[in-house]
Structures are given as structure tokens and as C-alpha cells.
Design a protein around this motif. Structure first.
Motif, mmCIF file in Angstrom:
data_model
loop_
_atom_site.group_PDB
_atom_site.id
_atom_site.type_symbol
_atom_site.label_atom_id
_atom_site.label_comp_id
_atom_site.label_asym_id
_atom_site.label_seq_id
_atom_site.Cartn_x
_atom_site.Cartn_y
_atom_site.Cartn_z
ATOM 1 N N UNK A 1 -26.790 0.252 47.990
ATOM 2 C CA UNK A 1 -26.511 -1.445 46.793
ATOM 3 C C UNK A 1 -27.087 -1.478 46.226
ATOM 4 N N UNK A 2 -26.579 -1.917 44.731
ATOM 5 C CA UNK A 2 -27.427 -2.871 43.656
ATOM 6 C C UNK A 2 -27.065 -3.711 43.449
ATOM 7 N N UNK A 3 -27.978 -4.116 44.245
ATOM 8 C CA UNK A 3 -28.022 -6.135 44.258
ATOM 9 C C UNK A 3 -29.321 -6.574 43.181
ATOM 10 N N UNK A 4 -29.797 -5.780 42.664
ATOM 11 C CA UNK A 4 -30.769 -6.538 41.212
ATOM 12 C C UNK A 4 -29.890 -7.343 40.295
ATOM 13 N N UNK B 1 -19.997 -4.538 30.534
ATOM 14 C CA UNK B 1 -21.308 -4.497 30.534
ATOM 15 C C UNK B 1 -22.547 -5.273 31.339
ATOM 16 N N UNK B 2 -22.059 -6.787 31.102
ATOM 17 C CA UNK B 2 -22.386 -7.929 32.096
ATOM 18 C C UNK B 2 -22.818 -8.401 33.537
ATOM 19 N N UNK B 3 -21.871 -6.376 34.465
ATOM 20 C CA UNK B 3 -22.051 -6.285 35.433
ATOM 21 C C UNK B 3 -21.914 -5.573 35.718
ATOM 22 N N UNK B 4 -22.029 -4.026 35.493
ATOM 23 C CA UNK B 4 -21.450 -3.224 36.456
ATOM 24 C C UNK B 4 -22.812 -2.397 37.706
ATOM 25 N N UNK B 5 -22.176 -1.353 37.837
ATOM 26 C CA UNK B 5 -23.501 -0.874 38.167
ATOM 27 C C UNK B 5 -24.930 -0.392 37.253
ATOM 28 N N UNK B 6 -26.389 -0.537 37.430
ATOM 29 C CA UNK B 6 -27.325 -0.959 37.057
ATOM 30 C C UNK B 6 -28.093 0.776 36.436
ATOM 31 N N UNK B 7 -27.984 0.832 35.353
ATOM 32 C CA UNK B 7 -28.054 2.522 35.498
ATOM 33 C C UNK B 7 -29.619 2.245 35.787
ATOM 34 N N UNK C 1 -23.118 -2.967 56.317
ATOM 35 C CA UNK C 1 -23.983 -3.737 54.131
ATOM 36 C C UNK C 1 -23.242 -4.586 54.036
ATOM 37 N N UNK C 2 -21.522 -4.699 54.644
ATOM 38 C CA UNK C 2 -21.081 -6.266 54.081
ATOM 39 C C UNK C 2 -21.395 -7.089 54.214
ATOM 40 N N UNK C 3 -21.331 -6.777 55.932
ATOM 41 C CA UNK C 3 -22.413 -8.238 56.704
ATOM 42 C C UNK C 3 -22.967 -9.172 56.230
ATOM 43 N N UNK C 4 -24.278 -7.865 56.095
ATOM 44 C CA UNK C 4 -25.277 -8.809 55.781
ATOM 45 C C UNK C 4 -24.797 -9.257 53.922
ATOM 46 N N UNK C 5 -23.790 -8.408 53.999
ATOM 47 C CA UNK C 5 -23.780 -8.526 51.395
ATOM 48 C C UNK C 5 -23.416 -9.859 52.214
ATOM 49 N N UNK C 6 -22.556 -10.528 52.844
ATOM 50 C CA UNK C 6 -21.756 -11.803 53.217
ATOM 51 C C UNK C 6 -22.425 -12.202 53.069
ATOM 52 N N UNK C 7 -23.344 -12.479 54.369
ATOM 53 C CA UNK C 7 -23.983 -14.197 54.748
ATOM 54 C C UNK C 7 -24.854 -14.340 53.085
ATOM 55 N N UNK C 8 -25.654 -13.392 52.713
ATOM 56 C CA UNK C 8 -26.071 -13.189 51.450
ATOM 57 C C UNK C 8 -25.437 -13.749 50.265
ATOM 58 N N UNK D 1 -29.830 -13.716 40.167
ATOM 59 C CA UNK D 1 -31.001 -12.198 40.145
ATOM 60 C C UNK D 1 -30.793 -11.768 41.555
ATOM 61 N N UNK D 2 -30.337 -11.093 42.418
ATOM 62 C CA UNK D 2 -30.836 -10.865 43.866
ATOM 63 C C UNK D 2 -31.980 -10.228 44.033
ATOM 64 N N UNK D 3 -32.690 -9.423 43.297
ATOM 65 C CA UNK D 3 -33.922 -8.706 43.325
ATOM 66 C C UNK D 3 -33.329 -7.737 44.272
#
Length: 387
Positions: free
Chosen positions: A304-307, A128-134, A337-344, A324-326
């Protein structure tokens, strides 16, 4: 074999196990990050079998190779809770920007139609701490409905049905939508039927498999989370038989100094017997499994759920590293997408003092995926559109 029951306490005891052999024997949700060094003698796999199957017009990287849309809104998380109304608007903006459409219904109809079964591949493995959000999943469901997809044609899935239920993916919260997983339990918490067979066995497709010359050997507590041992990892029937198309909905999380994002969510979530693959073949598995037709030819979109996400301790959930990445990211190309996410992730890790600089070796699985024509790993060839 007598019916084995692994209750919640046993599961978390297993999940925190340490010592010799722990990497091989732990369930997917708490396995270690990629190894520090590539093993000198890489085990043989059957990736050549995947490449024998001809590609089609919707094979990865899909309609928009090398394009990533990123939407940020700091109102998307309030008091630690993702906000569905904001998430809904963020996803709409991402979809319109990705497709160059002015109508959200037409944007979705570029990828799905009302006569297809659409699978939403979520990620509940950190609980529950970090699942794909509802907030994100409910928004996707509503937008699919607005595009003409009936709820009965939507399937929310992951490897472990029990983890889906624990994180709120239930009939009560998603009426009319199928919730399913490869590994399952009965009402009493048992993994074995009256004949001593794992319920998960009926969910794997022996026609489709990822072979790697590494033996999977598990104890009685771990086997229900692996389904089978040996050198074959079988694809779930959810991918091979139940759904026509897949929308990948991962979380912006780290795996050591890189990401466990689109490719990892698909690869390790779609096959059995994964424990054996982490130590020597993490990068290979992330890339190669996605090159098989049940993934390559069915995944039409990644949202991608990056909230909320994490920057250390992933893919498990450690509260001190959750942030929170918002952010929402969207695209058809999982590698880009993975490449951009890696940089984040790396930017955040450097800011927090966890590492001093990026390590190019951590891009290996993306580069392998690019070689398999699954997407674009070269940052100079990726178009990032921020809304």
C-alpha cells in the motif's frame, strides 16, 4: 457505430456529471462511495461459480494470512513530493519484516521467480494529484530486478491506459516495462477501431465474468469506459492471460467513511461494465470479484502506497482532503490490510471533524471477503507489526 472520440475536456465533463442516473453512468474514478443503506432485495450474482474452482497453495490470503506490516517515516514526503530513496527503504523494511528474511532478495523470491510475468496493479484514477506514486512503483521495480526479475517480465497495469499515461506511467519513465490497460485509445484519441469496435473489447476475456442481475446501460460518452453493457462484467485479459502473478499497489484513500484500498483496487480495476455495480452491489463486488481465480489465485502481495492519501472526497482527488500518511503497508492478506487501513482513515476523519465515530456497517465488504476465505476481517485476529 462511427468512431467516437472523447477528449480530455469531455472526460472531465463526464466525470463531474450529476443528476438522475449519474452513479450508473460515471466512470470508475468518480463513482460514489458505498450506499448508506443495504438494498432490501439484493441482485443475484454468480459467486457460486467462483467457489467451484479449487483453491491452491497461493490463493488469497496467501502465505501470511492476518499479518500486516506497517512502516512510517515522516521524511518520505518532502515539499509535497514522495521521496524514492526513503520509499525504497520503507518497502525493504516491510518486506523483511513480513517474510522474516534477512536478505531482501530472498524476501522477494518468496513470492516471485524470474520465469514469471509479474503485474503491478497501480491506481491512477484520481489523476496526478493522487495516483500510486512513482517513488513507490520505481522502488518495487528496482527490488524486483534485484531479485532476478527482468524488466521485460514486469507489467504495470490498470483499467485505463490513458490514465496511466497521464499520470506518468510511460515507456519513457519505465523503459523496458510493459504499460497496459483494458480501456484504450488510438493516437488520435478515438476509442473505436475502423470496424466500429472498441479497442477495449479485445482486452476482455469472455471466458471469465462476474454476473450480476443489474443492467448496465450507458451513453456514447460512457461506453468506452465500461467496454460493454448488460449484466456481465468481463475480466481483463491482463489478469486472465498476460500475467502469472499480481502485486497490488493501491493508495490509502477513503470511499465515504471507509476505504477504497486493496479489495476495491483489484475488483473494480479488473472487470468491465462496473458502473451498474456501485449503487446496489458495492460491497458484494469488492469481495466477490476477488474470489474468482484470476484474482484470488494470482495476487501474491499487496504493497500500500500510503505516503500520500486522502480522508474525504475519495476515490477522486480533492486537494483540501489530501494528506500525508507517511506510511507503507505490506501483506499477502488484502482483507487484513483493508481493515487496518479503515482504522487509519476513520481516525483521521474523526480528528478532522468529518464524522463522530466509526460505523460498523462500513466493514461489510471486508466481512463478506472473510466469509469467502480471502482474508481476515476480525481486528482481534489481525497481527499488526509496526516497524
Amino acid at each position: 457505430m462511427s468512431q467516437s472520440k472523447v477528449n480530455r475536456r469531455s472526460f472531465f465533463k463526464l466525470a463531474t456529471a450529476v443528476g438522475a442516473g449519474a452513479i450508473v453512468n460515471q466512470p470508475q474514478s468518480i463513482l460514489a462511495a458505498p450506499p448508506q443503506e443495504q438494498q432490501p432485495a439484493k441482485p443475484v450474482t454468480n459467486i457460486a461459480d467462483a467457489l467451484k474452482h479449487p483453491r491452491n497453495e497461493r490463493s488469497l490470503p496467501g502465505k501470511y494470512p492476518g499479518k500486516v506490516v506497517k512502516v512510517m517515516n515522516k521524511a518520505s514526503v518532502v515539499d509535497n513530493q514522495p521521496q524514492e530513496d526513503i520509499a525504497n527503504e520503507m518497502i525493504k523494511k516491510a518486506m523483511l519484516q513480513l517474510t522474516n528474511e534477512e536478505n531482501i532478495k530472498k524476501a522477494w523470491q518468496q513470492f516471485v521467480s524470474d520465469d514469471e510475468i509479474i503485474g503491478l496493479k497501480v491506481n491512477p484514477v484520481a489523476g496526478k494529484l493522487l495516483s500510486t506514486s512513482h517513488a513507490v512503483v520505481q522502488s518495487i521495480v528496482k527490488q524486483l530486478e534485484s531479485a532476478g526479475i527482468p524488466r521485460k517480465n514486469i507489467v504495470i497495469w490498470d483499467r485505463r491506459l490513458m490514465q496511466l499515461h497521464e499520470t506518468g506511467f510511460t515507456e519513457e519513465n519505465y523503459p523496458g516495462i510493459t504499460i497496459t490497460g483494458t480501456e484504450q485509445q488510438d493516437a488520435e484519441g478515438g476509442f473505436y477501431d475502423k470496424d466500429g469496435k472498441l479497442y477495449g473489447e479485445k482486452m476482455i476475456d469472455k471466458e471469465w465474468f462476474y454476473y450480476a442481475d443489474v443492467e448496465g446501460e450507458y451513453d456514447e460518452y460512457t461506453m468506452p469506459y465500461m467496454v460493454n453493457g448488460g449484466k456481465h462484467s468481463y475480466f481483463t485479459k491482463i489478469c486472465t492471460q498476460q500475467v502469472d502473478k499480481i502485486i497490488n499497489v493501491p493508495i490509502l484513500k477513503n470511499a465515504g467513511p471507509t476505504v477504497t484500498l486493496c479489495l476495491k483496487n483489484l475488483a473494480y480495476g479488473s472487470i468491465s461494465n462496473t458502473g451498474r455495480l456501485h449503487k446496489q452491489l458495492w460491497s458484494d463486488t469488492c469481495a466477490e470479484v476477488c474470489a474468482f481465480p484470476p484474482i484470488r489465485d494470482k495476487v501474491v502481495l499487496n504493497i500500500v502506497d500510503g505516503l500520500k492519501g486522502c480522508f474525504n472526497g475519495g476515490p477522486a482527488a480533492n486537494p483540501q482532503f489530501i494528506c500525508n500518511y507517511y506510511t507503507i503497508m505490506a501483506g499477502t492478506d488484502p482483507v487484513a490490510i483493508d481493515r487496518i487501513g479503515h482504522d487509519i482513515i476513520v481516525k483521521k476523519r474523526i480528528a478532522e471533524g468529518i464524522q463522530e465515530k466509526d460505523d460498523p456497517k462500513r466493514l461489510k465488504f471486508m466481512e463478506m471477503a472473510e466469509e469467502l476465505q480471502l482474508g481476515v476481517a476480525d481486528i482481534n485476529k489481525i497481527t499488526l507489526e509496526e516497524v
